[in-house]
Design an enzyme around this catalytic site. Structure first.
Site, short mmCIF file in Angstrom:
data_model
loop_
_atom_site.label_atom_id
_atom_site.label_comp_id
_atom_site.label_asym_id
_atom_site.label_seq_id
_atom_site.Cartn_x
_atom_site.Cartn_y
_atom_site.Cartn_z
N GLU A 196 0.83 -1.21 0.00
CA GLU A 196 0.00 0.00 0.00
C GLU A 196 0.87 1.25 0.00
O GLU A 196 0.59 2.21 -0.74
CB GLU A 196 -0.91 0.01 1.22
CG GLU A 196 -1.80 1.25 1.32
CD GLU A 196 -2.71 1.22 2.52
OE1 GLU A 196 -2.51 2.06 3.42
OE2 GLU A 196 -3.61 0.36 2.56
N ARG B 18 5.61 33.84 -16.30
CA ARG B 18 4.96 34.86 -15.48
C ARG B 18 5.95 35.99 -15.21
O ARG B 18 7.05 35.76 -14.66
CB ARG B 18 4.50 34.25 -14.15
CG ARG B 18 3.88 35.24 -13.18
CD ARG B 18 2.52 35.71 -13.63
NE ARG B 18 1.87 36.50 -12.59
CZ ARG B 18 0.64 36.98 -12.69
NH1 ARG B 18 -0.08 36.72 -13.79
NH2 ARG B 18 0.12 37.68 -11.71
#
Length: 381
Positions: free
Chosen positions: A242, A268
């Site tokens: 997991e 930007r």
């Protein structure tokens, strides 16, 4: 450094073709906090759910490392973090213990359905009173002829509201303890098993979570995974996979986040220059790169050691700690790089922060991981 071969690359590239469709509406889906059965059917078409399972059960028979490599690709291409989490939950919580500990009859009956995604899997471990201390679980399973009768309640069951089959961990010995817990494969529609309403949560909202209630639930004795009293052996096997499955998905998500930040920082403009030219911004992006590469290396190296049969208790704890904390740190850094835009829901970056917080809690909280490492170092005695 692992060099992936042509077959492994083809598997990952095949999944990438579904990325746009799997990601469609991910922000709206998060706001609605609803599991998408349409997207699950799309996941079925990708074949990703079948990766680690034997071919005779409809699986692809891939190694642990190959499975992780493709799951990393899922994190990179699919922006629906909750969907990604439901995928690894079904694979690891149900498919993995079924393949490793299920009887031939159980595997014949259930593994093809898990591998195809026809059945969604979950596991029920945590209880409201004991939390991370699974040794203190109160859900009981009492032998009654050729059945066990289960009574109790579980909480924080990922996939609970949509699961078709659940691996339930329950006490089969009055004192419990390491040899007093057993894992059972239980159909979700078994009489006496009630699923609570989905629980509202901070992140991973498209992966539903609920409580499960067991009121004289009769489970055939042949539904035991492994042996009676061997539940913690099953759980230990499951939790290792997991962690590797779930957190390698996070590295894929971090890779996507890094690419977005790089593109944004280069285009930007602020005070006449790209914001990436400012050291304060560049350092955040460099830290993201370092955290990503460190987490990725720890996960793959730990998987290789696990496959080699080494004791990976400390490695697994370090890998889980590093990746979960890196995922959270880089998600916060991305919000800061994007500034005001990063704080807006439409950019999907604040959702990444909420999703990332969960990783510090599930699969054994980070506090538990610190305790585990300390114990292995001989501290706290």
């Amino acid at each position: 450094m692992i060099r992936w071969n042509a077959d492994q690359t083809a598997l990952r590239e095949g999944l990438a073709r579904f990325g746009d469709d799997l990601s469609a509406g991910h922000i709206e889906g998060d706001e609605q906090a609803a599991f998408s059965h349409d997207k699950w059917r799309m996941i079925q078409k990708t074949g990703i759910l079948s990766l680690p399972f034997e071919e005779r059960y409809g699986g692809l028979g891939q190694s642990l490392l190959t499975t992780m490599y493709v799951l990393e690709g899922l994190g990179h291409t699919c922006r629906d973090g909750g969907l990604n989490f439901s995928v690894t939950t079904s694979m690891a919580s149900t498919g993995v213990p079924l393949q490793a500990f299920g009887s031939p009859a159980l595997k014949d009956a259930y593994l093809p359905r898990i591998a195809s995604g026809e059945a969604i899997g979950a596991h029920a471990i945590t209880e409201s009173e004991s939390g991370s201390d699974a040794m203190q679980m109160r859900t009981r399973a009492v032998r009654d002829g050729d059945h066990f009768v289960l009574n109790g309640a579980k909480t924080f069951v990922s996939n609970g509201p949509v699961a078709d089959v659940v691996v339930v961990y329950a006490r089969t010995h009055p004192q419990g303890g390491a040899l007093g817990v057993t894992a059972f494969l239980v159909d979700a529609d078994t009489p006496g098993l009630t699923t609570g309403n989905p629980i509202k949560k901070m992140g991973l909202r498209t992966s539903p979570l609920s409580e499960l209630y067991f009121d004289d639930v009769r489970v055939p004795a042949d539904r035991v995974l492994g042996r009676v009293g061997g539940g913690f052996l099953v759980l230990d096997h499951v939790m290792k996979r997991e962690i590797l499955y779930t957190f390698i998905v996070n590295t894929g998500e971090m890779q996507h986040r890094l690419t977005r930040c790089l593109d944004y920082a280069k285009t930007r403009m602020s005070f006449g220059k790209p914001i990436g030219s400012y050291q304060s911004v560049a350092n955040k992006i460099v830290d993201t790169k370092i955290r990503l590469e460190t987490a990725r290396k720890w996960l793959y190296d730990t998987a290789q050691r696990l496959e080699a049969g080494d004791n990976v208790t400390v490695d697994m704890a370090i890998a889980k700690l590093l990746t979960s904390e890196s995922n959270l740190a880089t998600s916060l850094a991305a919000v800061q790089v994007f500034g005001g835009n990063g704080y807006m829901s439409e950019y999907g970056l604040e959702k990444d922060v909420r999703n990332a917080v969960a990783g510090t809690i599930y699969s054994g909280s980070n506090e538990i991981q610190y305790n585990r490492i300390a114990a292995m170092l001989g501290l706290g005695k």
